[in-house]
Design a protein around this motif. Structure first.
Motif, PDB file in Angstrom:
ATOM      1  N   THR A 123      -5.137   9.650  -3.903  1.00 23.30           N
ATOM      2  CA  THR A 123      -6.409   8.980  -4.154  1.00 23.30           C
ATOM      3  C   THR A 123      -6.181   7.958  -5.258  1.00 23.30           C
ATOM      4  O   THR A 123      -5.390   8.173  -6.176  1.00 23.30           O
ATOM      5  N   ASP A 124      -6.833   6.850  -5.121  1.00 24.43           N
ATOM      6  CA  ASP A 124      -6.711   5.798  -6.119  1.00 24.43           C
ATOM      7  C   ASP A 124      -7.389   6.227  -7.413  1.00 24.43           C
ATOM      8  O   ASP A 124      -8.361   6.999  -7.403  1.00 24.43           O
ATOM      9  N   PHE A 125      -6.876   5.726  -8.514  1.00 24.36           N
ATOM     10  CA  PHE A 125      -7.516   5.956  -9.804  1.00 24.36           C
ATOM     11  C   PHE A 125      -7.301   4.717 -10.653  1.00 24.36           C
ATOM     12  O   PHE A 125      -6.366   3.953 -10.450  1.00 24.36           O
ATOM     13  N   ILE A 143       0.861  -1.182   0.000  1.00 28.30           N
ATOM     14  CA  ILE A 143       0.000   0.000   0.000  1.00 28.30           C
ATOM     15  C   ILE A 143       0.901   1.237   0.000  1.00 28.30           C
ATOM     16  O   ILE A 143       1.913   1.297   0.699  1.00 28.30           O
ATOM     17  N   SER A 144       0.502   2.220  -0.785  1.00 34.29           N
ATOM     18  CA  SER A 144       1.312   3.435  -0.908  1.00 34.29           C
ATOM     19  C   SER A 144       1.381   4.180   0.424  1.00 34.29           C
ATOM     20  O   SER A 144       0.395   4.266   1.164  1.00 34.29           O
ATOM     21  N   GLN A 145       2.550   4.720   0.739  1.00 36.67           N
ATOM     22  CA  GLN A 145       2.753   5.488   1.961  1.00 36.67           C
ATOM     23  C   GLN A 145       2.375   6.961   1.763  1.00 36.67           C
ATOM     24  O   GLN A 145       2.320   7.726   2.710  1.00 36.67           O
ATOM     25  N   HIS A 146       2.144   7.357   0.524  1.00 41.02           N
ATOM     26  CA  HIS A 146       1.772   8.734   0.212  1.00 41.02           C
ATOM     27  C   HIS A 146       0.252   8.860   0.197  1.00 41.02           C
ATOM     28  O   HIS A 146      -0.452   7.937  -0.165  1.00 41.02           O
ATOM     29  N   ASN A 147      -0.236  10.019   0.579  1.00 35.81           N
ATOM     30  CA  ASN A 147      -1.680  10.248   0.586  1.00 35.81           C
ATOM     31  C   ASN A 147      -2.142  10.599  -0.819  1.00 35.81           C
ATOM     32  O   ASN A 147      -2.175  11.761  -1.202  1.00 35.81           O
TER      33      ASN A 147
END
Length: 197
Positions: free
Chosen positions: A20-22, A14-18
């Motif tokens: 939004t998924d696309f 899971i990405s550590q950056h905030n």
């Protein structure tokens, strides 16, 4: 859903950056997934590396084997056979068995080993006899010791440097190798399909 699929999905970091998924599929112009594009990606992954060589600087060039094949002085059916063989699509019994077809993987000619490209073209009793009569048995023996795949051995033989062939006293070796490999396939096909013409 299969357990193995669930494990693969859960192992995606899971990405550590905030962010939004696309939804995006970078293998099509419009970014939308299609089965056709997935097949294309998989084909390039499996066979694209055989078609191109990288020079290490980000540029790629055509694999020299394709130019060598199309320059051969032999019938088109032999060139197409070589093309199919080098792409790993020759329907040997081992290949058919791996694709879940109900056939015995044993060689129909000698029943001594699993019929893959290497066995069919180089290790089968019939193949060894052909190469010995042509005087190429020692070259092929050395090539078989170096690599395990029949496709790689065939490519090696077709790309032997001209000066090596001249030193060995051979002429038209590439054509001889190409036509002999095709002949071995043709003989095997006649046996399997009971074509006695």
């Amino acid at each position: 859903m299969w357990t193995i699929d669930a494990e693969w999905i859960l192992s995606i970091p899971i990405s550590q950056h905030n962010m939004t998924d696309f939804i995006a599929w970078s293998y099509t112009k419009n970014g939308l997934f299609s089965v056709r594009s997935a097949y294309s990606v998989e084909w390039n992954y499996q066979y694209g590396s055989k078609l191109k060589y990288s020079n290490g600087m980000g540029r790629s060039t055509r694999n020299p084997i394709w130019c060598q094949i199309w320059k051969l002085s032999c019938p088109a059916k032999v060139k197409i056979f070589l093309w199919r063989t080098l792409h790993g699509t020759l329907p040997c019994r081992a290949t058919l068995t791996n694709r879940h077809m109900k056939v015995s993987p044993l060689c129909p000619t000698c029943s001594q080993g699993v019929e893959d490209t290497k066995h069919l073209l180089f290790l089968c009793r019939k193949a060894k006899e052909v190469w010995k009569r042509l005087g190429l048995d020692m070259i092929i023996e050395r090539a078989c010791e170096i690599d395990r795949a029949g496709e790689a051995i065939l490519e090696y033989l077709l790309l032997l440097p001209d000066q090596d062939l001249r030193i060995m006293g051979y002429e038209n070796v590439r054509e001889m190798v190409a036509i002999s490999a095709w002949y071995l396939w043709w003989e095997r096909r006649k046996l399997v399909h009971k074509e006695f013409t």
